[in-house]
Design a protein around this motif. Structure first.
Motif, short mmCIF file in Angstrom:
data_model
loop_
_atom_site.label_atom_id
_atom_site.label_comp_id
_atom_site.label_asym_id
_atom_site.label_seq_id
_atom_site.Cartn_x
_atom_site.Cartn_y
_atom_site.Cartn_z
N TYR A 187 11.87 1.45 0.09
CA TYR A 187 11.45 0.25 0.79
C TYR A 187 10.56 -0.65 -0.07
CZ TYR A 187 13.11 1.60 5.50
OH TYR A 187 13.88 1.92 6.60
N SER A 215 17.63 -0.91 9.49
CA SER A 215 17.16 0.47 9.37
C SER A 215 15.70 0.63 9.79
CB SER A 215 17.34 0.97 7.93
OG SER A 215 16.53 0.25 7.03
N ARG A 216 14.87 -0.33 9.40
CA ARG A 216 13.43 -0.24 9.69
C ARG A 216 13.10 -0.79 11.09
NH1 ARG A 216 8.53 2.08 7.87
NH2 ARG A 216 6.82 0.68 8.38
N TYR A 251 16.62 0.80 13.84
CA TYR A 251 16.93 2.23 13.86
C TYR A 251 15.66 3.09 13.94
CZ TYR A 251 19.04 6.70 12.60
OH TYR A 251 19.46 8.01 12.61
N GLU A 252 14.70 2.83 13.05
CA GLU A 252 13.46 3.62 13.06
C GLU A 252 12.65 3.38 14.33
OE1 GLU A 252 10.77 3.82 9.76
OE2 GLU A 252 12.41 3.60 8.31
N ARG A 253 12.60 2.11 14.74
CA ARG A 253 11.70 1.78 15.85
C ARG A 253 12.25 2.20 17.20
NH1 ARG A 253 8.18 2.04 18.35
NH2 ARG A 253 6.50 0.61 18.88
N PHE A 278 13.51 10.97 16.68
CA PHE A 278 13.67 11.92 15.57
C PHE A 278 12.80 13.15 15.83
CE2 PHE A 278 13.87 7.51 14.12
CZ PHE A 278 15.15 7.45 13.58
N ASN A 331 9.21 13.52 10.85
CA ASN A 331 9.23 12.42 9.88
C ASN A 331 10.29 12.64 8.79
OD1 ASN A 331 7.19 11.14 11.24
ND2 ASN A 331 5.56 11.88 9.88
N ARG A 342 13.56 11.52 10.15
CA ARG A 342 13.53 10.05 10.26
C ARG A 342 13.76 9.40 8.91
NH1 ARG A 342 7.84 7.69 10.49
NH2 ARG A 342 8.17 8.22 8.30
N ASP A 343 13.05 9.87 7.88
CA ASP A 343 13.19 9.28 6.55
C ASP A 343 14.60 9.46 6.00
OD1 ASP A 343 10.55 8.70 6.83
OD2 ASP A 343 9.83 9.99 5.21
N SER A 367 17.03 7.23 8.05
CA SER A 367 16.77 5.81 7.83
C SER A 367 17.29 5.38 6.47
CB SER A 367 15.27 5.52 7.94
OG SER A 367 14.81 5.74 9.25
#
Length: 531
Positions: free
Chosen positions: A33, A339-340, A343-345, A349, A352, A355-356, A359
């Motif tokens: 990122y 993605s950020r 998808y992440e928000r 998951f 972490n 999630r990582d 993502s």
């Protein structure tokens, strides 16, 4: 293969090779990122400059200089004040906040997932238009060099953009951007443009000026209205300052001083570079006034008898670098917006690590999706370069800039005010821009049907700013302590002991000024005396 094709192919191979080399190292999500937020001033200056100097400017807007006049062309680039706004009023404050996307900031500052989602929509609309312009520009350049039809070059070029973005994320893009910035500045600004201008000759310009003096007026003899020129200035200034692909480079910087250094260095290089590029396009008009596509002015100059073949070949590589560097950053930011910000928000998951991992995969998948969509939108539209790019920039000026600058600078800005402002800016700019194309058979954002011929972005920007202030004042009770804490974080200067030393900043300022002056002197010498 001729010299143009050889150097072009070597250029592509080298940058794909650099990208694949970085991909071998692997990367964490944070590195993908924002490079872990540890980039120095040279890398930030390189990626910011490369992101800004794009196909819109170096291919599309140079066509304006060719078709309507040198002064008109130069006036289209109103982004210079945007550099200062980015350096001192937006980017340094976002760096203190320190996340990944503008959606991160909007949600933290105003609260709620809905404003993040709206931010994502605006990012996709604006960057989507801008990215399409880069893809068109790349196909126009490579069609000339390689002799392969435009529509066939579109998918080939988008594959190159995608490889660089997918391989290493922000780190790969930043490193390749910096290398390409050096290539652009030297090959186009210092060597190619001055040599071409010198070989055409100032006498040729003088003769043309005597025959057609209107070519040297600010409006090209009335071909472009002042309302449109001021609109271009506005959309490039404020659009550049709020462009996610540019302003989020601040998240990569080591600290806010590093960010300021980098932007000032970029500005010193970009002013003479743009001046020379626009001048070169105008000089093409003096010797070849019948180009069917004005966007090919610099390409014609590089391949003409007025330019030595080796210099012309590197100029073509530099022009493609303008496209490639911007496009790789833009397609990366488009993918991050999904993605950020989505998808992440909005996803769930187990931890972490999951999630990582997911993502990172999602970001790479969406790079491919946006690549395919851009090819579809660019198909058969080789003359739409600056129109698509201008619309993308106008979206950011009208929809993002008011909420961004006011949210960072005025603590009374509320979520309702920012939200309403973004919708009004986006909606009004889109309606006023597309109306002449759909109903009047005129180009996108044609302004002559509006009062005083004022460009759509100005009406949209003013309306968005008024709505933000009025709605915010009406909803003051909605502000909470958490939102004010983010405001104070962005306003609070970092501890001096953790920043780049002030003495270093002073030395860097002087060095930047000297570089800019030397750049100008070299350019003027080549243009005037080097025969």
């Amino acid at each position: 293969m001729n010299i143009f094709q050889v150097i072009f192919v070597v250029f592509i191979v080298v940058f794909i090779g650099v990208s694949l080399w970085y991909a071998r190292k692997g990367s964490s999500l944070q590195d993908f990122y924002v490079m872990e937020g540890n980039a120095g001033p040279f890398l930030i200056a390189g990626t910011y400059l490369a992101t800004w100097v794009s196909a819109v400017g170096m291919v599309g807007l140079t066509g304006v200089s060719y078709s309507t006049g040198i002064v008109t062309g130069i006036l289209t680039w109103g982004a210079y004040p945007g550099f200062v706004i980015s350096a001192f009023f937006i980017g340094n404050k976002l760096r203190r906040f320190g996340q990944v996307t503008l959606g991160d900031y909007y949600e933290a500052r105003f609260g709620g997932k809905d404003i993040r989602l709206l931010s994502t929509i605006i990012t996709i609309v604006g960057l989507g238009g801008y990215f399409v312009s880069q893809l068109i520009g790349s196909a126009v350049i490579t069609e000339t060099v390689l002799g392969i039809p435009y529509n066939i070059m579109l998918p080939l070029m988008v594959v190159v953009f995608s490889i660089i973005a997918v391989c290493g994320g922000a780190r790969t893009v930043t490193v390749t951007d910096t290398i390409m910035s050096c290539l652009i500045a030297v090959s186009i600004g210092i060597v190619f443009a001055p040599v071409f201008i010198s070989n055409v000759g100032l006498e040729t310009m003088t003769k043309y000026a005597a025959e057609k003096p209107e070519f040297f007026t600010a409006t090209g003899g009335g071909l472009v209205g002042w309302g449109t020129i001021i609109g271009w200035q506005t959309l490039w200034c404020f659009g550049n300052a709020a462009n996610p692909a540019s302003i989020t480079r601040a998240y990569l910087a080591k600290d806010s001083r590093t960010w300021v250094k980098a932007i000032m260095l970029s500005l010193m290089v970009v002013i003479p570079l743009v001046w020379m590029a626009q001048s070169t396009a105008a000089f093409v008009k003096f010797v070849h006034p019948d180009l069917s596509n004005p966007a090919q002015a610099l390409i014609w100059a590089a391949t003409s008898s007025y330019t030595p073949k080796l210099i012309g070949a590197f100029a073509i590589a530099g022009l493609f670098a303008c496209v490639l560097s911007t496009a790789s950053t833009q397609i990366l930011m488009l993918a991050f917006s999904v993605s950020r910000d989505i998808y992440e928000r909005f996803g769930t998951f187990k931890n972490n690590e999951e999630r990582d991992r997911k993502s990172l995969f999602t970001a790479r998948v969406w790079i491919g999706i946006f690549a395919v969509l851009s090819v579809i939108l660019s198909w058969g539209r080789p003359t739409y370069i600056y129109l698509a790019g201008n619309f993308g920039s106008s979206v950011f000026a009208a929809a993002f800039f008011p909420a961004l600058i006011m949210g960072l600078s005025w603590k009374k800005t509320t979520k309702a005010g920012a939200y309403a402002s973004m919708w009004v800016g986006l909606g009004l700019d889109a309606i006023l821009s597309f109306y002449p194309m759909i109903f009047l058979n005129k180009p996108l954002a044609w302004a002559e049907y509006l009062p005083f011929g004022i460009h759509p972005v100005i009406w949209a920007l003013i309306a968005a700013m008024i709505v933000l202030v009025v709605v915010s004042l009406m909803t003051q009770e909605s502000i909470n302590e958490k939102q004010l804490a983010i405001y104070r974080t962005c306003k609070t200067k970092e501890n001096d002991r953790l920043l780049t030393p002030k003495a270093s900043l002073v030395r860097y300022t002087w060095a930047t000024a000297i570089v800019g002056i030397l750049f100008l002197l070299v350019v003027f010498w080549f243009s005037t005396f080097a025969a």
